[in-house]
Design a protein around this motif. Structure first.
Motif, mmCIF file in Angstrom:
data_model
loop_
_atom_site.group_PDB
_atom_site.id
_atom_site.type_symbol
_atom_site.label_atom_id
_atom_site.label_comp_id
_atom_site.label_asym_id
_atom_site.label_seq_id
_atom_site.Cartn_x
_atom_site.Cartn_y
_atom_site.Cartn_z
ATOM 1 N N GLY A 1 -11.775 15.635 -14.758
ATOM 2 C CA GLY A 1 -12.938 16.022 -13.978
ATOM 3 C C GLY A 1 -13.916 14.899 -13.696
ATOM 4 N N THR A 2 -13.710 13.723 -14.282
ATOM 5 C CA THR A 2 -14.624 12.615 -14.031
ATOM 6 C C THR A 2 -14.169 11.863 -12.792
ATOM 7 O OG1 THR A 2 -13.347 11.143 -15.446
ATOM 8 C CG2 THR A 2 -15.155 12.332 -16.473
ATOM 9 N N PRO A 3 -15.110 11.293 -12.027
ATOM 10 C CA PRO A 3 -14.702 10.577 -10.821
ATOM 11 C C PRO A 3 -13.963 9.291 -11.160
ATOM 12 C CG PRO A 3 -17.084 10.493 -11.107
ATOM 13 C CD PRO A 3 -16.543 11.362 -12.197
ATOM 14 N N ALA A 4 -13.064 8.895 -10.273
ATOM 15 C CA ALA A 4 -12.325 7.649 -10.444
ATOM 16 C C ALA A 4 -13.267 6.473 -10.241
ATOM 17 C CB ALA A 4 -11.168 7.597 -9.449
ATOM 18 N N GLU A 5 -12.886 5.294 -10.791
ATOM 19 C CA GLU A 5 -13.754 4.130 -10.722
ATOM 20 C C GLU A 5 -13.856 3.544 -9.322
ATOM 21 O OE1 GLU A 5 -12.783 1.236 -13.666
ATOM 22 O OE2 GLU A 5 -12.735 2.702 -15.259
ATOM 23 N N SER A 6 -12.794 3.593 -8.540
ATOM 24 C CA SER A 6 -12.857 3.037 -7.193
ATOM 25 C C SER A 6 -12.158 3.968 -6.218
ATOM 26 C CB SER A 6 -12.209 1.656 -7.146
ATOM 27 O OG SER A 6 -10.807 1.779 -7.184
ATOM 28 N N GLU A 7 -12.354 3.699 -4.941
ATOM 29 C CA GLU A 7 -11.755 4.515 -3.892
ATOM 30 C C GLU A 7 -10.240 4.341 -3.829
ATOM 31 O OE1 GLU A 7 -13.235 6.754 -1.802
ATOM 32 O OE2 GLU A 7 -14.993 6.474 -3.056
ATOM 33 N N ASN A 8 -9.712 3.212 -4.360
ATOM 34 C CA ASN A 8 -8.296 2.919 -4.259
ATOM 35 C C ASN A 8 -7.459 3.598 -5.332
ATOM 36 O OD1 ASN A 8 -8.922 1.240 -2.155
ATOM 37 N ND2 ASN A 8 -8.983 -0.600 -3.409
ATOM 38 N N GLU A 9 -8.064 4.204 -6.316
ATOM 39 C CA GLU A 9 -7.319 4.788 -7.421
ATOM 40 C C GLU A 9 -6.787 6.167 -7.066
ATOM 41 O OE1 GLU A 9 -10.011 4.676 -10.662
ATOM 42 O OE2 GLU A 9 -9.570 2.603 -11.129
ATOM 43 N N ILE A 10 -5.606 6.438 -7.565
ATOM 44 C CA ILE A 10 -5.006 7.756 -7.419
ATOM 45 C C ILE A 10 -5.228 8.484 -8.727
ATOM 46 C CG2 ILE A 10 -2.849 8.991 -7.055
ATOM 47 C CD1 ILE A 10 -1.903 6.532 -5.459
ATOM 48 N N TRP B 1 -3.035 4.546 -10.944
ATOM 49 C CA TRP B 1 -2.447 3.609 -9.998
ATOM 50 C C TRP B 1 -3.497 3.244 -8.963
ATOM 51 C CZ3 TRP B 1 2.467 1.682 -10.254
ATOM 52 C CH2 TRP B 1 3.309 2.273 -11.194
ATOM 53 N N ASN B 2 -3.634 1.971 -8.697
ATOM 54 C CA ASN B 2 -4.517 1.557 -7.619
ATOM 55 C C ASN B 2 -3.685 0.856 -6.547
ATOM 56 O OD1 ASN B 2 -4.126 -1.081 -8.520
ATOM 57 N ND2 ASN B 2 -5.936 -1.022 -9.810
ATOM 58 N N VAL B 3 -4.301 0.522 -5.458
ATOM 59 C CA VAL B 3 -3.584 -0.049 -4.324
ATOM 60 C C VAL B 3 -2.900 -1.362 -4.702
ATOM 61 C CG1 VAL B 3 -3.857 -0.988 -1.996
ATOM 62 C CG2 VAL B 3 -5.029 1.112 -2.638
ATOM 63 N N SER B 4 -3.541 -2.203 -5.498
ATOM 64 C CA SER B 4 -2.936 -3.490 -5.849
ATOM 65 C C SER B 4 -1.687 -3.311 -6.707
ATOM 66 C CB SER B 4 -3.949 -4.393 -6.552
ATOM 67 O OG SER B 4 -4.344 -3.825 -7.776
ATOM 68 N N SER B 5 -1.670 -2.335 -7.615
ATOM 69 C CA SER B 5 -0.464 -2.125 -8.415
ATOM 70 C C SER B 5 0.660 -1.541 -7.573
ATOM 71 C CB SER B 5 -0.761 -1.235 -9.622
ATOM 72 O OG SER B 5 -1.153 0.048 -9.210
ATOM 73 N N ILE B 6 0.334 -0.697 -6.607
ATOM 74 C CA ILE B 6 1.353 -0.171 -5.702
ATOM 75 C C ILE B 6 1.914 -1.297 -4.846
ATOM 76 C CG2 ILE B 6 1.747 1.368 -3.732
ATOM 77 C CD1 ILE B 6 -0.283 3.292 -5.043
ATOM 78 N N MET B 7 1.053 -2.188 -4.381
ATOM 79 C CA MET B 7 1.505 -3.333 -3.586
ATOM 80 C C MET B 7 2.405 -4.255 -4.407
ATOM 81 S SD MET B 7 0.542 -2.803 -0.582
ATOM 82 C CE MET B 7 0.946 -4.371 0.158
#
Length: 131
Positions: free
Chosen positions: A8-17, A32-38
């Motif tokens: 229920g807590t918000p994620a740290e950045s907009e890129n996180e899933i 997972w964030n965008v950089s780890s997916i990349m």
């Protein structure tokens, strides 16, 4: 858009899933964030570039399944032109194309676990060429 973690807590950045809900007691799925997916995509691209055999297999797989989908769409278009008001015919076609996957997926998993995967893949690819 704000992603919310499993607790229920918000994620740290907009890129996180948001995948931080505990699945097993004491363990959780990493965020997972965008950089780890990349990074994962880059590793797949490196595999495709460096391994010629895998590249050929991947190309044959893409051609085979692309052709299967082309035939599937063409079959639906042909049915629609022959029977424009019959949604049952299209539903029947989709059902008969989907039914083998549903029926044989579990059996295929057991078969793949019981036998050498490389030999099974070659045998099943050869068998699918005749079907």
């Amino acid at each position: 858009m704000c992603n919310v973690l499993g607790d229920g807590t918000p994620a740290e950045s907009e890129n996180e899933i948001a995948l931080d809900k505990p699945l097993i007691e004491g363990r959780s799925v990493p965020i997972w964030n965008v950089s780890s997916i990349m990074n994962v995509l880059r590793s797949y691209l490196t595999l495709v570039r460096s391994n010629g055999r895998y590249r050929l297999y991947l190309l044959s797989h893409i051609c085979q399944h692309g052709g299967d989908w082309f035939v599937h769409v063409a079959s639906i278009m042909a049915l629609r032109s022959m029977m424009p008001e019959s949604s049952r015919a299209i539903s029947g076609l989709v059902f008969t194309k989907t039914l083998p996957n549903v029926l044989f997926s579990g059996i295929g998993g057991v078969f793949a676990d019981a036998h050498d995967r490389r030999k099974a893949m070659i045998a099943l690819d050869l068998a699918s060429a005749f079907v």
